[in-house]
Design a protein around this motif. Structure first.
Motif, short mmCIF file in Angstrom:
data_model
loop_
_atom_site.label_atom_id
_atom_site.label_comp_id
_atom_site.label_asym_id
_atom_site.label_seq_id
_atom_site.Cartn_x
_atom_site.Cartn_y
_atom_site.Cartn_z
N TYR A 132 -5.54 6.33 -6.43
CA TYR A 132 -5.10 4.96 -6.16
C TYR A 132 -4.20 4.84 -4.94
O TYR A 132 -3.25 4.08 -4.94
CB TYR A 132 -4.43 4.38 -7.41
CG TYR A 132 -5.36 4.33 -8.59
CD1 TYR A 132 -6.41 3.42 -8.63
CD2 TYR A 132 -5.25 5.23 -9.64
CE1 TYR A 132 -7.30 3.39 -9.68
CE2 TYR A 132 -6.13 5.21 -10.70
CZ TYR A 132 -7.15 4.29 -10.72
OH TYR A 132 -8.02 4.26 -11.76
N ARG A 133 -4.51 5.64 -3.93
CA ARG A 133 -3.78 5.52 -2.66
C ARG A 133 -4.79 5.39 -1.54
O ARG A 133 -5.78 6.10 -1.51
CB ARG A 133 -2.98 6.80 -2.37
CG ARG A 133 -2.00 7.14 -3.43
CD ARG A 133 -1.35 8.50 -3.18
NE ARG A 133 -0.17 8.58 -4.03
CZ ARG A 133 0.99 8.02 -3.70
NH1 ARG A 133 1.13 7.40 -2.55
NH2 ARG A 133 2.00 8.10 -4.53
N TYR A 134 -4.50 4.48 -0.63
CA TYR A 134 -5.41 4.35 0.52
C TYR A 134 -4.75 3.64 1.68
O TYR A 134 -3.71 3.00 1.52
CB TYR A 134 -6.69 3.62 0.12
CG TYR A 134 -6.51 2.21 -0.41
CD1 TYR A 134 -6.15 1.99 -1.73
CD2 TYR A 134 -6.73 1.11 0.41
CE1 TYR A 134 -6.00 0.70 -2.22
CE2 TYR A 134 -6.60 -0.19 -0.08
CZ TYR A 134 -6.22 -0.39 -1.39
OH TYR A 134 -6.08 -1.66 -1.87
N GLU A 135 -5.39 3.77 2.83
CA GLU A 135 -4.93 3.02 3.98
C GLU A 135 -5.79 1.78 4.09
O GLU A 135 -7.02 1.86 4.17
CB GLU A 135 -5.05 3.84 5.27
CG GLU A 135 -4.49 3.06 6.43
CD GLU A 135 -4.61 3.81 7.76
OE1 GLU A 135 -5.13 4.93 7.77
OE2 GLU A 135 -4.20 3.22 8.78
N GLU A 184 2.94 -0.08 -3.97
CA GLU A 184 3.92 0.48 -3.04
C GLU A 184 3.29 0.42 -1.66
O GLU A 184 2.11 0.70 -1.51
CB GLU A 184 4.23 1.94 -3.40
CG GLU A 184 5.10 2.06 -4.62
CD GLU A 184 5.07 3.47 -5.19
OE1 GLU A 184 4.58 4.40 -4.51
OE2 GLU A 184 5.50 3.64 -6.34
N ARG A 185 4.09 0.05 -0.68
CA ARG A 185 3.55 -0.06 0.67
C ARG A 185 4.41 0.69 1.67
O ARG A 185 5.64 0.60 1.62
CB ARG A 185 3.50 -1.52 1.12
CG ARG A 185 2.65 -2.43 0.28
CD ARG A 185 2.61 -3.80 0.92
NE ARG A 185 3.93 -4.35 1.16
CZ ARG A 185 4.27 -5.05 2.23
NH1 ARG A 185 3.39 -5.28 3.18
NH2 ARG A 185 5.50 -5.50 2.37
N PHE A 220 -0.36 1.66 4.36
CA PHE A 220 -0.77 2.47 3.22
C PHE A 220 -0.39 1.77 1.92
O PHE A 220 0.72 1.25 1.81
CB PHE A 220 -0.15 3.86 3.29
CG PHE A 220 -0.72 4.69 4.40
CD1 PHE A 220 -1.87 5.46 4.19
CD2 PHE A 220 -0.14 4.67 5.67
CE1 PHE A 220 -2.42 6.20 5.23
CE2 PHE A 220 -0.70 5.41 6.70
CZ PHE A 220 -1.83 6.17 6.48
N ALA A 224 -0.32 2.14 -2.32
CA ALA A 224 -0.47 2.98 -3.51
C ALA A 224 -0.29 2.10 -4.72
O ALA A 224 0.52 1.16 -4.73
CB ALA A 224 0.58 4.09 -3.50
#
Lengths: 242, 242
Positions: free
Chosen positions: A167-170, A203-204, A208, A210
DNA sequence: CGGACAGTTGATCCCGTTCAAGAAACGTGG
DNA sequence: CCACGTTTCTTGAACGGGATCAACTGTCCG
């Protein structure tokens, strides 16, 4: 690279070979460069090898609406192969590497290898399903839910494409582009993103994103991934018996 | 009746015959009856022979968004033939006569007669183009423009289907359904319709709509029919040489 | 005749817009 | 490496389009 696409369908060796033999020209595309313009007669389809692109239309009043975002592996502009005139713009979001395939080559492939055609058609149908969900998003969700939903869609699609994990990406979009995708103003997009972050739903850091608690975000977004038809994205049960 | 569809593509006799031979069951559907439900595994496609149907989704909060409207001659639920689970509902708008075609028959047809498949694929692409325009409509137009645009889309589509002439037609939707299609409330739809009528941009008697000055309405709607790809709806230039 | 549903109208409220201005971040060229 | 212009992000204050709530009217149909 075009072979990424093969995974989606149970093709025989002839089909595979026909796909590999598709004439194409790989080309780098600068961010914000147009890949296709509304009103243009277009003579080629294309596959995104690397980078992101988006589809958009502009109203007579000059307001822009982004109607879709595409990522590596997506076959876009199939419209060009079967329709005559483009009804919207496709523009690079980031620097892209794109494989252009002549219109006639796609048409010939469809007629000679219907299984390949059907696999591509599935792409068209999934795109359609995503457009429908976007209509719902923009039509019936409030700003908070709308943005949360878009963020949810992106994780799942990026994960399916192997571009996100845990669940993290740019997210390769400015807040202005996010606004154009959600039918909001950049100002309000910013406020909503800040609020979501304040509540710990996302979260930013720069672009990015998350998602610390997937279930929580999924719930506020009212997100159900049914419409992404992810079962079709990796391996397709098939046109054979099944 | 299924033959209406043939007009769209330059098919050879074998293709025509295959279309005629498609096993199907014609069935009457009551207004508001479901033709397809979200989440359902569906084993049949269908063609609307008579009447109207609409596609919609419901958000977790219970708000409904209509994402598309279909009219006689439209082939819907092709999704069912190629995807596994329906991602939205299809419901009859009026009493309909619908031809159901088994999923496997459609699949077999696509593989054995790729020209027919391509002609159906064109349908899918046009549907997609309409979904995109709806995203724009709901995302970036104000209520007045939004409703005017929808009314414009309907005339042109109905005319193409031979169901409207001289910019007059019966709109088989309640104002509540119109609201669900435009992402507005029924109350506001009513106000906008009254305003458009007061200004002479439309005339209404019950559900009949007439557009006395097409150019004027077109202008306030910012309507361009490019996205309907009407050139493809009557006769298709073709997959052969052209 | 009565009950349900669709359409109409008014009053009030609120979510998201608009306008404006400041703060970061970014990419340039010196 | 820093000075710079530019783009993107952030925050505040006031406004407005459409929502909401509520009541009334008309129309269809049993």
């Amino acid at each position: 690279m075009i072979r990424k696409f093969e995974r989606r369908a149970p093709l025989d060796e002839g089909d595979r070979q026909a796909l590999r033999d598709l004439p194409h020209r790989i080309q780098a595309v600068e961010p914000a460069a147009y890949i296709l313009r509304e009103g243009e007669r277009c003579d080629r389809s294309c596959l995104i090898v690397e980078g992101f692109a988006y589809r958009h239309k502009v109203t007579v009043e000059g307001a822009r609406q982004i109607v879709g975002v595409h990522m590596p592996g997506d076959l876009i502009d199939l419209e060009c192969a079967l329709l005559t005139v483009a009804d919207h713009n496709v523009q690079a979001l980031t620097r892209c590497s794109v494989a252009f395939i002549p219109r006639e080559a796609v048409r010939a492939l469809i007629l000679s290898h219907p299984r390949v055609g059907a696999a591509m058609w599935v792409d068209t149908l999934i795109d359609g399903a995503i457009f429908r969900e976007w209509v719902v998003n923009v039509g019936r969700r409030d700003a908070r839910t709308r943005i949360a939903h878009l963020l949810c869609e992106f994780v799942r699609r990026l994960e399916a494409a192997g571009l996100a994990r845990e669940y993290r990406y740019e997210l390769p979009m400015t807040q202005e582009q996010l606004a154009d995708a959600t039918g909001l103003t950049p100002v309000h997009v910013n406020r909503v993103l800040m609020a979501l972050a304040r509540e710990g739903l996302i979260e930013r850091h720069r672009r990015f994103v998350a998602i610390p608690d997937w279930e929580a975000l999924r719930r506020v977004a009212g997100f159900s991934e049914l419409y992404l038809h992810l079962d079709q994205v990796r391996a397709e049960p098939g046109l054979n018996p099944g």
